[in-house]
Motif scaffolding. Sequence first.
Motif, PDB file in Angstrom:
ATOM      1  N   THR A 117      17.292 -83.573 -74.720  1.00  0.00           N
ATOM      2  CA  THR A 117      17.381 -83.339 -73.280  1.00  0.00           C
ATOM      3  C   THR A 117      16.132 -82.702 -72.707  1.00  0.00           C
ATOM      4  N   CYS A 118      15.209 -82.252 -73.583  1.00  0.00           N
ATOM      5  CA  CYS A 118      14.021 -81.566 -73.075  1.00  0.00           C
ATOM      6  C   CYS A 118      12.920 -82.526 -72.660  1.00  0.00           C
ATOM      7  N   CYS A 119      13.086 -83.811 -72.942  1.00  0.00           N
ATOM      8  CA  CYS A 119      11.957 -84.730 -72.780  1.00  0.00           C
ATOM      9  C   CYS A 119      11.976 -85.515 -71.473  1.00  0.00           C
ATOM     10  N   GLY A 120      13.099 -85.619 -70.806  1.00  0.00           N
ATOM     11  CA  GLY A 120      13.168 -86.334 -69.556  1.00  0.00           C
ATOM     12  C   GLY A 120      12.918 -87.821 -69.713  1.00  0.00           C
ATOM     13  N   PHE A 121      12.379 -88.443 -68.634  1.00  0.00           N
ATOM     14  CA  PHE A 121      12.148 -89.880 -68.654  1.00  0.00           C
ATOM     15  C   PHE A 121      10.747 -90.200 -69.151  1.00  0.00           C
ATOM     16  N   ALA A 122      10.462 -91.496 -69.167  1.00  0.00           N
ATOM     17  CA  ALA A 122       9.181 -91.964 -69.708  1.00  0.00           C
ATOM     18  C   ALA A 122       8.019 -91.291 -68.995  1.00  0.00           C
ATOM     19  N   HIS A 123       7.021 -90.851 -69.752  1.00  0.00           N
ATOM     20  CA  HIS A 123       5.932 -90.088 -69.183  1.00  0.00           C
ATOM     21  C   HIS A 123       4.604 -90.833 -69.257  1.00  0.00           C
ATOM     22  N   ILE A 124       4.624 -92.102 -69.610  1.00  0.00           N
ATOM     23  CA  ILE A 124       3.429 -92.945 -69.519  1.00  0.00           C
ATOM     24  C   ILE A 124       3.702 -94.002 -68.460  1.00  0.00           C
ATOM     25  N   PHE A 125       2.914 -93.984 -67.395  1.00  0.00           N
ATOM     26  CA  PHE A 125       3.134 -94.927 -66.302  1.00  0.00           C
ATOM     27  C   PHE A 125       2.228 -96.131 -66.484  1.00  0.00           C
ATOM     28  N   ASN A 126       2.806 -97.312 -66.335  1.00  0.00           N
ATOM     29  CA  ASN A 126       2.033 -98.541 -66.373  1.00  0.00           C
ATOM     30  C   ASN A 126       2.419 -99.357 -65.154  1.00  0.00           C
ATOM     31  N   PRO A 127       1.446 -99.733 -64.311  1.00  0.00           N
ATOM     32  CA  PRO A 127       1.783-100.446 -63.069  1.00  0.00           C
ATOM     33  C   PRO A 127       2.461-101.779 -63.297  1.00  0.00           C
ATOM     34  N   GLN A 128       2.287-102.366 -64.503  1.00  0.00           N
ATOM     35  CA  GLN A 128       2.928-103.653 -64.807  1.00  0.00           C
ATOM     36  C   GLN A 128       4.282-103.473 -65.480  1.00  0.00           C
ATOM     37  N   GLY A 129       4.772-102.244 -65.559  1.00  0.00           N
ATOM     38  CA  GLY A 129       6.092-101.989 -66.114  1.00  0.00           C
ATOM     39  C   GLY A 129       6.157-102.261 -67.612  1.00  0.00           C
ATOM     40  N   LEU A 130       7.322-102.746 -68.042  1.00  0.00           N
ATOM     41  CA  LEU A 130       7.560-102.981 -69.461  1.00  0.00           C
ATOM     42  C   LEU A 130       6.567-103.992 -70.039  1.00  0.00           C
ATOM     43  N   GLU A 131       6.285-105.045 -69.292  1.00  0.00           N
ATOM     44  CA  GLU A 131       5.351-106.063 -69.789  1.00  0.00           C
ATOM     45  C   GLU A 131       3.973-105.459 -70.024  1.00  0.00           C
ATOM     46  N   GLY A 132       3.554-104.576 -69.133  1.00  0.00           N
ATOM     47  CA  GLY A 132       2.257-103.925 -69.294  1.00  0.00           C
ATOM     48  C   GLY A 132       2.205-103.040 -70.526  1.00  0.00           C
ATOM     49  N   MET A 133       3.302-102.322 -70.803  1.00  0.00           N
ATOM     50  CA  MET A 133       3.337-101.456 -71.985  1.00  0.00           C
ATOM     51  C   MET A 133       3.307-102.264 -73.270  1.00  0.00           C
ATOM     52  N   ILE A 134       4.034-103.392 -73.286  1.00  0.00           N
ATOM     53  CA  ILE A 134       4.042-104.236 -74.487  1.00  0.00           C
ATOM     54  C   ILE A 134       2.665-104.852 -74.714  1.00  0.00           C
ATOM     55  N   ASN A 135       2.024-105.313 -73.651  1.00  0.00           N
ATOM     56  CA  ASN A 135       0.699-105.927 -73.792  1.00  0.00           C
ATOM     57  C   ASN A 135      -0.365-104.899 -74.161  1.00  0.00           C
ATOM     58  N   ALA A 136      -0.088-103.624 -73.899  1.00  0.00           N
ATOM     59  CA  ALA A 136      -1.052-102.568 -74.243  1.00  0.00           C
ATOM     60  C   ALA A 136      -1.056-102.239 -75.732  1.00  0.00           C
ATOM     61  N   MET A 137      -0.094-102.761 -76.480  1.00  0.00           N
ATOM     62  CA  MET A 137      -0.042-102.532 -77.929  1.00  0.00           C
ATOM     63  C   MET A 137      -1.077-103.427 -78.591  1.00  0.00           C
ATOM     64  N   SER A 138      -2.191-102.848 -79.005  1.00  0.00           N
ATOM     65  CA  SER A 138      -3.314-103.640 -79.498  1.00  0.00           C
ATOM     66  C   SER A 138      -3.025-104.344 -80.815  1.00  0.00           C
ATOM     67  N   ASP A 139      -2.023-103.880 -81.588  1.00  0.00           N
ATOM     68  CA  ASP A 139      -1.748-104.513 -82.879  1.00  0.00           C
ATOM     69  C   ASP A 139      -0.773-105.679 -82.764  1.00  0.00           C
ATOM     70  N   LEU A 140      -0.289-105.972 -81.551  1.00  0.00           N
ATOM     71  CA  LEU A 140       0.610-107.106 -81.346  1.00  0.00           C
ATOM     72  C   LEU A 140      -0.182-108.325 -80.905  1.00  0.00           C
ATOM     73  N   GLU A 141      -0.012-109.454 -81.617  1.00  0.00           N
ATOM     74  CA  GLU A 141      -0.647-110.686 -81.192  1.00  0.00           C
ATOM     75  C   GLU A 141       0.044-111.212 -79.934  1.00  0.00           C
ATOM     76  N   THR A 142      -0.574-112.188 -79.283  1.00  0.00           N
ATOM     77  CA  THR A 142      -0.038-112.711 -78.014  1.00  0.00           C
ATOM     78  C   THR A 142       1.376-113.261 -78.195  1.00  0.00           C
ATOM     79  N   ASP A 143       1.581-114.049 -79.244  1.00  0.00           N
ATOM     80  CA  ASP A 143       2.906-114.630 -79.479  1.00  0.00           C
ATOM     81  C   ASP A 143       3.931-113.541 -79.769  1.00  0.00           C
TER      82      ASP A 143
END
Length: 352
Positions: free
Chosen positions: A58-84
């Motif tokens: 309960t001490c952590c609250g909601f997500a604390h990294i903001f990405n303007p593209q939302g979930l898709e932006g966060m997934i694409n920011a993972m450099s070890d994930l290939e496009t597929d």
Amino acid sequence: RGETRLVGFHYHKRLLFTRLRSQRDRGRRLYLCRMPRFSDQWVVDKVMFDYVNGGECTCCGFAHIFNPQGLEGMINAMSDLETDAAAKELNAAKASPWPSDMRDHIWSDRLLLRFRMKKEMKRYRSFLKEIVLIDSGRQICEDDVDVKDAIPILHKFCTNDLPAKKLREVFQMPRSELTEVLKSRYKICSAYAVLFCSVVEQLANFKVTKYPIDARSNSGADNEEVLFENELKYVKIGPGFTLNVVTKNPSDNCGDGGLSINDDVLLVFLNRVVSLAGPTLLARAGKVHRDDDDDDDDDVDRDNPVGSETENNVTSFRSDRRVARLLIARYWADSLIELYEKAKQNPQDPEE
């Protein structure tokens, strides 16, 4: 009499709800037991079950990294994930039973963990360069130092300066220690910590899943992460995660109680230590031609069990398992670095 009936009504109502909740939880546990154990689908449902039943901090609250593209932006920011793989993760996330805030919180903490781990890479590079410079005894420009030259230096320290018994203790890590490192060292104790507990349990039982190797290799069988994953073991009753760097030879009663050092496994780990210095946190598979059907199929299906048709749209935890193995390697590397530095400060008694 009316008040008595009213009290009795509320009592039976509470009793009914308690029984229904108990039956629901029992049915949920039965469902978890019947599905293929430790698969990615098992992790998805177990995390949901643990999270709903009070696993969130309960001490952590909601997500604390903001990405303007939302979930898709966060997934694409993972450099070890290939496009597929990233596209597959996005589709699986949209079909996931997890609440959107929980899902976004998990992905933001994935990025936060990688960000904090990447900042530590320079510490390993600095240590490796330092011991090469000291051992050479010559004036060498730091930019010209090859960190791979630290491997024979560390190998000599492990085999000559450390007793085999002490070396064996280095390569032991209880399963619970991984989650503790996540919380205490990287300050992540939210929904992702709940997920990470399940991933560690999956990792400890990885052979049961029948999944192929998780590591990405750009250089065939010589890749450090691939070799380390192959050598990593889990012993339920005993040391937990371990490497067979030190083995016991019953027929040899001399030395350290019949203990001998396995040079091949030790070199696998020392090469992994060098890879901790970068340049990347986790290797990414090399680009392939689209007409290479075998490699393309491997990218799509590698996270799923052989012959599985039900997990094609399920979130893969391959990347989390790779991070967990990386944390194990860092845990042992930190222990070895600490012993090395103490031995140089007090060369008369390296064991202390």
